[in-house]
Design an enzyme around this catalytic site. Structure first.
Site, PDB file in Angstrom:
ATOM      1  N   HIS A   1       0.834  -1.212   0.000  1.00 20.46           N
ATOM      2  CA  HIS A   1       0.000   0.000   0.000  1.00 20.46           C
ATOM      3  C   HIS A   1       0.871   1.265   0.000  1.00 20.46           C
ATOM      4  O   HIS A   1       1.232   1.776   1.059  1.00 20.46           O
ATOM      5  CB  HIS A   1      -0.907  -0.028   1.238  1.00 20.46           C
ATOM      6  CG  HIS A   1      -1.998   0.996   1.228  1.00 20.46           C
ATOM      7  ND1 HIS A   1      -3.219   0.783   1.803  1.00 20.46           N
ATOM      8  CD2 HIS A   1      -2.062   2.248   0.721  1.00 20.46           C
ATOM      9  CE1 HIS A   1      -3.988   1.854   1.654  1.00 20.46           C
ATOM     10  NE2 HIS A   1      -3.291   2.764   1.003  1.00 20.46           N
TER      11      HIS A   1
ATOM     12  N   ARG B   1       1.842   9.089  -6.364  1.00 21.04           N
ATOM     13  CA  ARG B   1       1.432  10.436  -6.833  1.00 21.04           C
ATOM     14  C   ARG B   1       1.834  10.788  -8.258  1.00 21.04           C
ATOM     15  O   ARG B   1       1.575  11.904  -8.700  1.00 21.04           O
ATOM     16  CB  ARG B   1       1.940  11.532  -5.892  1.00 21.04           C
ATOM     17  CG  ARG B   1       1.601  11.359  -4.426  1.00 21.04           C
ATOM     18  CD  ARG B   1       0.117  11.421  -4.149  1.00 21.04           C
ATOM     19  NE  ARG B   1      -0.153  11.494  -2.716  1.00 21.04           N
ATOM     20  CZ  ARG B   1      -1.144  10.863  -2.129  1.00 21.04           C
ATOM     21  NH1 ARG B   1      -1.993  10.118  -2.824  1.00 21.04           N
ATOM     22  NH2 ARG B   1      -1.339  10.967  -0.837  1.00 21.04           N
TER      23      ARG B   1
ATOM     24  N   ASN C   1      -5.164   5.730  -6.992  1.00 17.83           N
ATOM     25  CA  ASN C   1      -5.767   7.074  -6.893  1.00 17.83           C
ATOM     26  C   ASN C   1      -4.824   8.160  -7.404  1.00 17.83           C
ATOM     27  O   ASN C   1      -4.467   9.096  -6.694  1.00 17.83           O
ATOM     28  CB  ASN C   1      -6.258   7.381  -5.468  1.00 17.83           C
ATOM     29  CG  ASN C   1      -5.154   7.423  -4.430  1.00 17.83           C
ATOM     30  OD1 ASN C   1      -4.083   6.852  -4.622  1.00 17.83           O
ATOM     31  ND2 ASN C   1      -5.416   8.096  -3.320  1.00 17.83           N
TER      32      ASN C   1
ATOM     33  N   HIS D   1     -10.769  -0.125   0.953  1.00 21.50           N
ATOM     34  CA  HIS D   1     -10.624   0.955   1.946  1.00 21.50           C
ATOM     35  C   HIS D   1     -11.967   0.987   2.685  1.00 21.50           C
ATOM     36  O   HIS D   1     -12.948   1.522   2.177  1.00 21.50           O
ATOM     37  CB  HIS D   1     -10.331   2.254   1.201  1.00 21.50           C
ATOM     38  CG  HIS D   1     -10.433   3.503   2.019  1.00 21.50           C
ATOM     39  ND1 HIS D   1      -9.362   4.351   2.201  1.00 21.50           N
ATOM     40  CD2 HIS D   1     -11.474   4.069   2.679  1.00 21.50           C
ATOM     41  CE1 HIS D   1      -9.755   5.383   2.945  1.00 21.50           C
ATOM     42  NE2 HIS D   1     -11.026   5.248   3.244  1.00 21.50           N
TER      43      HIS D   1
ATOM     44  N   HIS E   1      -5.383  -1.033   5.700  1.00 25.91           N
ATOM     45  CA  HIS E   1      -5.237  -0.258   6.955  1.00 25.91           C
ATOM     46  C   HIS E   1      -6.319  -0.498   8.018  1.00 25.91           C
ATOM     47  O   HIS E   1      -7.059   0.429   8.383  1.00 25.91           O
ATOM     48  CB  HIS E   1      -5.103   1.229   6.665  1.00 25.91           C
ATOM     49  CG  HIS E   1      -6.010   1.837   5.613  1.00 25.91           C
ATOM     50  ND1 HIS E   1      -7.364   1.679   5.621  1.00 25.91           N
ATOM     51  CD2 HIS E   1      -5.733   2.628   4.544  1.00 25.91           C
ATOM     52  CE1 HIS E   1      -7.886   2.343   4.593  1.00 25.91           C
ATOM     53  NE2 HIS E   1      -6.908   2.921   3.920  1.00 25.91           N
TER      54      HIS E   1
ATOM     55  N   ASN F   1      -6.519   8.847   7.210  1.00 26.36           N
ATOM     56  CA  ASN F   1      -7.697   8.024   7.029  1.00 26.36           C
ATOM     57  C   ASN F   1      -7.299   6.557   7.001  1.00 26.36           C
ATOM     58  O   ASN F   1      -6.437   6.208   6.202  1.00 26.36           O
ATOM     59  CB  ASN F   1      -8.339   8.360   5.680  1.00 26.36           C
ATOM     60  CG  ASN F   1      -9.777   8.746   5.835  1.00 26.36           C
ATOM     61  OD1 ASN F   1     -10.388   8.509   6.862  1.00 26.36           O
ATOM     62  ND2 ASN F   1     -10.317   9.337   4.789  1.00 26.36           N
TER      63      ASN F   1
ATOM     64  N   ASP G   1       0.782   2.555   3.738  1.00 25.45           N
ATOM     65  CA  ASP G   1      -0.111   3.657   3.342  1.00 25.45           C
ATOM     66  C   ASP G   1       0.672   4.966   3.249  1.00 25.45           C
ATOM     67  O   ASP G   1       0.168   6.038   3.626  1.00 25.45           O
ATOM     68  CB  ASP G   1      -1.307   3.779   4.301  1.00 25.45           C
ATOM     69  CG  ASP G   1      -2.411   4.678   3.738  1.00 25.45           C
ATOM     70  OD1 ASP G   1      -2.304   5.095   2.569  1.00 25.45           O
ATOM     71  OD2 ASP G   1      -3.365   4.966   4.491  1.00 25.45           O
TER      72      ASP G   1
ATOM     73  N   HIS H   1       1.982  14.341   0.870  1.00 23.41           N
ATOM     74  CA  HIS H   1       1.166  15.492   0.495  1.00 23.41           C
ATOM     75  C   HIS H   1       2.025  16.750   0.475  1.00 23.41           C
ATOM     76  O   HIS H   1       2.884  16.926   1.349  1.00 23.41           O
ATOM     77  CB  HIS H   1       0.009  15.683   1.481  1.00 23.41           C
ATOM     78  CG  HIS H   1      -1.097  14.694   1.304  1.00 23.41           C
ATOM     79  ND1 HIS H   1      -1.816  14.579   0.128  1.00 23.41           N
ATOM     80  CD2 HIS H   1      -1.605  13.757   2.141  1.00 23.41           C
ATOM     81  CE1 HIS H   1      -2.714  13.620   0.263  1.00 23.41           C
ATOM     82  NE2 HIS H   1      -2.601  13.094   1.468  1.00 23.41           N
TER      83      HIS H   1
HETATM   84  C1  NCD Z   1      -4.476   8.278   1.290  1.00 21.83           C
HETATM   85  C2  NCD Z   1      -4.021   9.251   0.217  1.00 21.83           C
HETATM   86  O1  NCD Z   1      -3.590  10.364   0.574  1.00 21.83           O
HETATM   87  O2  NCD Z   1      -4.003   8.904  -0.964  1.00 21.83           O
HETATM   88  N1  NCD Z   1      -4.781   9.017   2.469  1.00 21.83           N
HETATM   89  C3  NCD Z   1      -4.909   8.562   3.723  1.00 21.83           C
HETATM   90  O3  NCD Z   1      -5.263   9.320   4.617  1.00 21.83           O
HETATM   91  N2  NCD Z   1      -4.639   7.320   4.028  1.00 21.83           N
HETATM   92  C4  NCD Z   1      -5.630   7.492   0.797  1.00 21.83           C
HETATM   93  C5  NCD Z   1      -5.907   6.239   1.588  1.00 21.83           C
HETATM   94  O4  NCD Z   1      -5.023   5.401   1.797  1.00 21.83           O
HETATM   95  O5  NCD Z   1      -7.043   6.071   2.009  1.00 21.83           O
HETATM   96 ZN    ZN Z   2      -7.203   4.007   2.224  1.00 24.20          ZN
END
Ligand code: NCD
Ligand code: ZN
Length: 422
Positions: free
Chosen positions: A53, A57, A87, A174, A228, A274, A301, A305
């Site tokens: 996971h 980006r 994503n 998710h 997660h 999340n 995960d 950002h």
């Molecule tokens: C993840 C993301 O920023 O792409 N964000 C998160 O809070 N975990 C998306 C995800 O894993 O749900």
């Molecule tokens: Zn997720």
């Protein structure tokens, strides 16, 4: 690519080993010529870690991370393979998009990139994406996920699980009921969400989706993976499903093993993620579940950002935190040094199980002659204070900044090539 010779290291079971590496594989120590030498005294030689996971980006948000920087962070963390979530922008929902990412990874990656396709077109939850074409493409996709969003419609989930069977793929969910934990939900629902005045994200918004999905996995005969897992209730549902023989696997993140709601008291948006950070009873439950195998593996995960997406009030900042570089250190601290896991079990949770999940034949293999040379050299006693500025990631949303943690990764070798060396 230069040959390598690693001398004096130990395997996870404690046995001593000298390793030659040539042509991308482990060979006898006398089978190498003019090698780069690595002194393995005091170090463990473990199979390269595999992350089920990761958010890379690229394409779309290259200001936050690229395949090159994300896989460099992976190598720094001891990983030789990462599963790149869908994503992206554009979303990985076609064979072309999957092949584009695979080709980009082959050119610029410092680790194997396992391409994850989306379950639904544009993650919209309305139409299945080109799952079959993605599986038959050069990217050979074996894992599908709308991660970042939950596949909320049970009929869509049932169809995805059924369809994925025909190409031995897994659906990674998710688990977040976005009606129970709506778009603004950002804090574990409990005393603390009330006190801090933040919209609550109840544990049941996770566990009720898991309860539904394991039953859909049973109904369809498909393979389900739960991303997660963060709650005691979620763990209990997975334990029930496994006892019933349902084909389900689960992951826990390093941050849900280590960080809790207390971090959120600062309103520092680096701790917005999340699912949200939880209370001690949940932390204890996910640790125990990783130890007893109810949770099969660790997934970072890793969610880079850009600063401008975190520089907002807590309820509107984007969720997600970095994970690849400190993942092993956190697991060593919480699970190994505490006696919950031994090194062999850690190898299972961080390499073997995720390689099996993602159907990655070159990963999660033993460190042994003839096998692909994917290895991480680990110093079990090294510690350091985490400095987010020292990161290989393009982003700085590192929740461990300023904390002292194990800093075990001395070198990482992927397919015979040194991708990180301290
Ligand atoms: C993840 C993301 O920023 O792409 N964000 C998160 O809070 N975990 C998306 C995800 O894993 O749900
Ligand atoms: Zn997720």
């Amino acid at each position: 690519m230069r040959d390598l010779l690693i001398t004096g290291a130990r395997l996870a079971d404690g046995s001593g080993v000298d390793l030659g590496i040539s042509g991308g594989r482990f060979v006898e120590p006398d089978g190498v010529s003019d090698p780069e030498r690595i002194n393995g005294d005091g170090l463990l030689a473990l199979p390269g870690l595999v992350d089920p996971h990761t958010h890379l980006r690229e394409p779309g948000r290259e200001d936050a991370e690229t395949v090159a920087t994300g896989t460099a962070a992976a190598a720094r963390g001891g990983y030789t393979a990462v599963a790149a979530m869908a994503n992206l922008d554009p979303v990985t929902d076609t064979a072309e998009a999957a092949e584009h990412l695979a080709a980009l990874a082959a050119r610029t990656g410092s680790a194997e990139v396992i391409v994850v396709g989306s379950v639904t077109k544009d993650l919209a939850g309305e139409q299945l994406s080109e799952m079959g074409l993605m599986s038959r493409s050069a990217a050979a996709v074996r894992m599908f996920s709308d991660d970042g969003r939950c596949v909320l419609d049970p009929l869509m989930m049932r169809r995805a699980l059924t369809y994925a069977r025909s190409f031995d793929a897994v659906i990674a969910q998710h688990a977040q009921d976005s009606r129970l934990a709506g778009p603004g939900a950002c804090c574990h629902e409990s005393e603390i969400s009330g006190r801090l005045g933040l919209p609550g994200w109840p544990a049941q918004a996770e566990s009720t989706i898991i309860a539904r999905d394991v039953q859909l996995a049973e109904l369809s005969g498909g393979r389900l993976h739960v991303c997660h897992v963060s709650t005691a209730e979620g763990v209990e549902v997975i334990r029930w499903a496994k006892a019933r023989g349902i084909s389900v696997t689960a992951e826990v993140t390093p941050h849900h093993l280590y960080l809790g709601t207390r971090e959120v008291e600062s309103y520092d948006t680096v701790f917005k993620v999340n699912p949200p950070l939880r209370t001690d009873e949940h932390i204890e439950a996910v640790r125990a579940a990783l130890a007893d195998g109810t949770i099969d593996m660790v997934g970072t995960d890793h969610a880079p950002h850009a600063r401008q997406d975190k520089d907002h009030p807590f309820d509107i900042a984007l969720p997600g935190m970095l994970g690849l570089e400190q993942s092993l250190g956190v697991v060593v601290e919480v699970m190994v040094d505490s006696g919950l896991l031994d090194w062999s079990a850690l190898v299972d949770r961080m390499s073997v199980a995720p390689a099996r999940l993602t159907r990655s034949p070159r990963q999660g293999r033993p460190v042994a002659i003839g096998e692909p040379a994917n290895v991480v050299l680990v110093d079990p006693s090294a510690r350091a204070v985490v400095d987010r500025e020292a990161s290989a990631s393009k982003s700085r949303n590192n929740p461990y900044h300023g904390r002292e943690l194990p800093d075990p990764v001395v070198a990482t070798v992927w397919a015979g090539r040194v991708t990180y060396r301290r």
